[in-house]
Design a protein around this motif. Structure first.
Motif, PDB file in Angstrom:
ATOM      1  N   ILE A   1     -28.369 -73.160 -76.807  1.00 30.66           N
ATOM      2  CA  ILE A   1     -26.956 -72.805 -76.589  1.00 30.66           C
ATOM      3  C   ILE A   1     -26.598 -72.868 -75.098  1.00 30.66           C
ATOM      4  N   THR A   2     -27.538 -72.478 -74.241  1.00 32.55           N
ATOM      5  CA  THR A   2     -27.252 -72.525 -72.799  1.00 32.55           C
ATOM      6  C   THR A   2     -27.596 -73.893 -72.194  1.00 32.55           C
ATOM      7  N   GLY A   3     -28.232 -74.738 -72.960  1.00 37.47           N
ATOM      8  CA  GLY A   3     -28.580 -76.075 -72.466  1.00 37.47           C
ATOM      9  C   GLY A   3     -29.865 -76.094 -71.649  1.00 37.47           C
ATOM     10  N   GLU A   4     -30.704 -75.049 -71.796  1.00 39.23           N
ATOM     11  CA  GLU A   4     -31.930 -74.962 -70.992  1.00 39.23           C
ATOM     12  C   GLU A   4     -33.115 -75.663 -71.635  1.00 39.23           C
ATOM     13  N   ILE A   5     -32.917 -76.206 -72.816  1.00 43.13           N
ATOM     14  CA  ILE A   5     -34.065 -76.812 -73.494  1.00 43.13           C
ATOM     15  C   ILE A   5     -33.924 -78.330 -73.483  1.00 43.13           C
ATOM     16  N   SER A   6     -35.017 -79.002 -73.189  1.00 42.29           N
ATOM     17  CA  SER A   6     -34.953 -80.460 -73.092  1.00 42.29           C
ATOM     18  C   SER A   6     -35.542 -81.095 -74.349  1.00 42.29           C
TER      19      SER A   6
ATOM     20  N   SER B   1     -25.268 -81.000 -78.513  1.00 45.35           N
ATOM     21  CA  SER B   1     -24.151 -80.481 -79.313  1.00 45.35           C
ATOM     22  C   SER B   1     -24.270 -78.975 -79.572  1.00 45.35           C
ATOM     23  N   CYS B   2     -25.445 -78.395 -79.294  1.00 43.26           N
ATOM     24  CA  CYS B   2     -25.625 -76.943 -79.516  1.00 43.26           C
ATOM     25  C   CYS B   2     -25.060 -76.120 -78.364  1.00 43.26           C
ATOM     26  N   LYS B   3     -24.762 -76.773 -77.227  1.00 36.39           N
ATOM     27  CA  LYS B   3     -24.328 -76.039 -76.025  1.00 36.39           C
ATOM     28  C   LYS B   3     -22.963 -75.383 -76.204  1.00 36.39           C
ATOM     29  N   ARG B   4     -22.788 -74.211 -75.574  1.00 41.19           N
ATOM     30  CA  ARG B   4     -21.500 -73.521 -75.616  1.00 41.19           C
ATOM     31  C   ARG B   4     -20.998 -73.250 -74.195  1.00 41.19           C
ATOM     32  N   SER B   5     -19.680 -73.280 -74.038  1.00 40.58           N
ATOM     33  CA  SER B   5     -19.141 -72.956 -72.707  1.00 40.58           C
ATOM     34  C   SER B   5     -17.882 -72.099 -72.823  1.00 40.58           C
ATOM     35  N   ASP B   6     -17.652 -71.534 -74.005  1.00 36.13           N
ATOM     36  CA  ASP B   6     -16.409 -70.787 -74.241  1.00 36.13           C
ATOM     37  C   ASP B   6     -16.657 -69.300 -74.462  1.00 36.13           C
ATOM     38  N   ILE B   7     -17.849 -68.818 -74.079  1.00 35.04           N
ATOM     39  CA  ILE B   7     -18.186 -67.415 -74.365  1.00 35.04           C
ATOM     40  C   ILE B   7     -17.597 -66.502 -73.280  1.00 35.04           C
ATOM     41  N   LEU B   8     -16.801 -65.557 -73.721  1.00 37.96           N
ATOM     42  CA  LEU B   8     -16.180 -64.598 -72.796  1.00 37.96           C
ATOM     43  C   LEU B   8     -17.188 -63.526 -72.406  1.00 37.96           C
ATOM     44  N   CYS B   9     -17.877 -62.980 -73.403  1.00 41.54           N
ATOM     45  CA  CYS B   9     -18.916 -61.977 -73.159  1.00 41.54           C
ATOM     46  C   CYS B   9     -19.769 -61.873 -74.412  1.00 41.54           C
ATOM     47  N   ALA B  10     -20.940 -61.260 -74.266  1.00 39.02           N
ATOM     48  CA  ALA B  10     -21.869 -61.211 -75.401  1.00 39.02           C
ATOM     49  C   ALA B  10     -22.526 -59.840 -75.496  1.00 39.02           C
ATOM     50  N   PHE B  11     -22.791 -59.412 -76.733  1.00 40.47           N
ATOM     51  CA  PHE B  11     -23.442 -58.122 -76.980  1.00 40.47           C
ATOM     52  C   PHE B  11     -24.610 -58.318 -77.947  1.00 40.47           C
TER      53      PHE B  11
ATOM     54  N   HIS C   1     -35.318 -60.667 -74.853  1.00 42.60           N
ATOM     55  CA  HIS C   1     -34.292 -60.763 -75.893  1.00 42.60           C
ATOM     56  C   HIS C   1     -33.372 -61.946 -75.607  1.00 42.60           C
ATOM     57  N   ASP C   2     -32.728 -62.452 -76.671  1.00 44.01           N
ATOM     58  CA  ASP C   2     -31.830 -63.609 -76.505  1.00 44.01           C
ATOM     59  C   ASP C   2     -30.729 -63.363 -75.483  1.00 44.01           C
ATOM     60  N   ILE C   3     -30.270 -62.114 -75.371  1.00 42.53           N
ATOM     61  CA  ILE C   3     -29.158 -61.824 -74.459  1.00 42.53           C
ATOM     62  C   ILE C   3     -29.523 -62.193 -73.011  1.00 42.53           C
ATOM     63  N   GLN C   4     -30.812 -62.138 -72.655  1.00 43.23           N
ATOM     64  CA  GLN C   4     -31.197 -62.504 -71.283  1.00 43.23           C
ATOM     65  C   GLN C   4     -30.977 -64.001 -71.042  1.00 43.23           C
ATOM     66  N   ILE C   5     -31.058 -64.794 -72.088  1.00 47.03           N
ATOM     67  CA  ILE C   5     -30.823 -66.234 -71.963  1.00 47.03           C
ATOM     68  C   ILE C   5     -29.316 -66.485 -71.922  1.00 47.03           C
ATOM     69  N   ILE C   6     -28.593 -65.868 -72.866  1.00 48.61           N
ATOM     70  CA  ILE C   6     -27.135 -66.050 -72.953  1.00 48.61           C
ATOM     71  C   ILE C   6     -26.460 -65.550 -71.667  1.00 48.61           C
ATOM     72  N   SER C   7     -27.082 -64.578 -70.994  1.00 45.38           N
ATOM     73  CA  SER C   7     -26.522 -64.032 -69.749  1.00 45.38           C
ATOM     74  C   SER C   7     -26.334 -65.087 -68.661  1.00 45.38           C
ATOM     75  N   SER C   8     -26.980 -66.232 -68.794  1.00 42.66           N
ATOM     76  CA  SER C   8     -26.783 -67.269 -67.773  1.00 42.66           C
ATOM     77  C   SER C   8     -25.452 -67.998 -67.964  1.00 42.66           C
ATOM     78  N   ILE C   9     -24.809 -67.848 -69.130  1.00 45.69           N
ATOM     79  CA  ILE C   9     -23.512 -68.510 -69.329  1.00 45.69           C
ATOM     80  C   ILE C   9     -22.366 -67.525 -69.589  1.00 45.69           C
ATOM     81  N   ALA C  10     -22.695 -66.243 -69.778  1.00 45.27           N
ATOM     82  CA  ALA C  10     -21.637 -65.252 -70.030  1.00 45.27           C
ATOM     83  C   ALA C  10     -22.157 -63.856 -69.710  1.00 45.27           C
ATOM     84  N   PRO C  11     -21.268 -62.928 -69.293  1.00 42.95           N
ATOM     85  CA  PRO C  11     -21.722 -61.560 -69.072  1.00 42.95           C
ATOM     86  C   PRO C  11     -22.259 -60.963 -70.375  1.00 42.95           C
ATOM     87  N   GLY C  12     -23.361 -60.227 -70.280  1.00 42.94           N
ATOM     88  CA  GLY C  12     -23.975 -59.707 -71.498  1.00 42.94           C
ATOM     89  C   GLY C  12     -24.322 -58.233 -71.385  1.00 42.94           C
TER      90      GLY C  12
END
Ligand SMILES: [Zn+2]
Length: 422
Positions: free
Chosen positions: A141-146, A180-190, A361-372
């Motif tokens: 989702i964050t695009g960190e995987i090749s 296609s899995c990447k996201r860039s529209d996340i406002l915040c995550a919990f 936890h996944d939130i530590q990864i998602i935190s690179s693209i949105a506040p978590g």
């Protein structure tokens, strides 16, 4: 706060869904990526999302989304993972996903269309039980995987990642599909999760607001000496690889204890070759897992470990090779969103502990693209990754009340904490 989120009405359905999942797999909780149990659970979860007024979508990797459309093009995300470790428990990951499902359903029934989209994300692979690649779902989702990383993955039976996908009826992954899995529209995550430790349980405090997710090094150290006869080789003529590895195991314990700052150190893998009683071992490989919530301390632990490996190789006449399998620095949660979580807990009279998470936890990864932000509830006796893990209904309700209110304020109201965060 005019009317706070109250999870009483939906708590029953959360407990029923958790019980259903537990029984579905004969209590095994063997939801490894692309296995039959994983597939069945995802199908079941999707049908629950559909009956909860959500639009569903699976991305190419297998992450499942349930979405309630809002008026803006931004998205408030609730997430947790749906895979499990081998013979895991019924609450790790599943609790956050099912609680999130009930929260979304309740909010929509109560308040209708939100300002921002709200999505529940069931992450397909967090624990990496099958391919030993942690956070696969969220890193896509964050695009960190090749694609190269995906290509190199095989399971314990030697099955490649794409072959496993084929068996699960999924198309092979390629570079484009991965993008296609990447996201860039996340406002915040919990993320709501049962604590994988006993701080809350021991203190009797019902909720944890996570400030930082611990940093982690996984370091593979390999010593190479010389295999020789155990009876005829004198003690001074030996190049025994295991002697160095054994001393290193003790050093890891000592290192974590001396470093303080909640540091921990584990050697969970030790392989010795050739593994015969009458042959001096010429190869010993171990993997050290070092964790600390403070960056500087973790960096020092890594340096000390490397230094000790060099000393041991020299002392025992060995060759030595070190490889970092994971080099994850501590990840702080978003200050404004943790502030919001604290504020809600105080308004709801829920005692909470400001704490760090010793598990990833996944939130530590998602935190690179949105506040978590991350909320913990108690796990009985701190047990996790085991069929024995258990979180009672009262704890689940407390987690859902904080989560539900936080989502309400960020998705229905444009709360100052979020606009400040982005
Ligand atoms: Zn988990």
């Amino acid at each position: 706060m005019t009317e706070s989120f109250n999870s009483t009405e939906c708590l029953g359905s959360v407990l029923r869904h958790l019980e259903f999942l537990k029984n579905m797999d004969n209590g095994w909780n063997h939801r490894l990526l692309y296995t039959d149990a994983w597939n069945m659970a995802m199908d079941e979860l999707e049908s629950w999302m559909l009956s909860g007024n959500m639009k569903t979508r699976r991305d190419a990797l297998g992450n499942l989304y349930g979405r309630i459309e809002g008026r803006s093009d931004k998205t408030v995300l609730l997430l947790s993972h749906y895979d499990s470790v081998e013979s895991g428990g019924s609450y790790d990951g599943a609790l956050g996903v099912i609680a999130g499902l009930a929260v979304l359903d309740t909010l929509f029934l109560k308040y209708g269309t939100p300002e921002h989209n709200i999505e529940l994300l069931a992450v397909c692979d967090e624990d990496g039980g099958r391919f030993k690649s942690s956070f696969l779902g969220s890193r896509a989702i964050t695009g960190e995987i090749s694609y190269e990383e995906i290509e190199g993955l095989t399971d314990a039976a030697g099955l490649s990642f794409n072959a496993a996908r084929e068996r699960a009826g999924l198309a092979p992954i390629d570079e484009e599909i991965l993008k296609s899995c990447k996201r860039s529209d996340i406002l915040c995550a919990f993320e709501l999760h049962a604590e994988q430790g006993r701080k809350l349980y021991d203190s009797g405090i019902p909720a944890g607001i996570v400030k930082t997710i611990t940093g982690q090094y996984k370091i593979k150290a390999e010593f190479t000496g010389e295999a020789n006869h155990a009876g005829t080789t004198t003690m001074q003529d030996r190049q025994d690889a295991l002697v160095a590895a054994a001393e290193l195991v003790g050093f890891v314990q000592q290192l974590a204890r001396q470093s303080g700052c909640d540091s921990v150190g584990t050697v969970g893998v030790l392989e010795v070759r050739p593994g015969a009683t009458n042959i001096i071992p010429d190869k010993a490989m171990l993997i050290a897992d070092l964790r600390c919530p403070q960056s500087e301390v973790l960096l020092n632990m890594g340096c000390s470990f490397e230094k000790k490996c060099n000393e041991l190789a020299l002392k025992n006449g060995l060759r030595m090779h070190i490889e970092y399998l994971c080099r994850q620095m501590p990840v702080p949660m978003d200050e404004c969103l943790t502030g919001l979580s604290r504020e809600i807990a105080e308004e709801l009279n829920i005692p909470y502990l400001d704490m760090f998470s010793g598990a990833g936890h996944d939130i530590q990864i998602i935190s690179s693209i949105a506040p978590g932000a991350m909320i913990f509830v108690q796990s009985e006796r701190g047990i996790s990754h085991s069929p024995e893990e258990y979180t009672d209904a009262a704890s689940i309700k407390i987690g859902m009340d904080i989560l539900g209110e936080a989502v309400y304020r960020t998705a229905y109201k444009t709360c100052s904490q979020v606009s400040h965060s982005i």
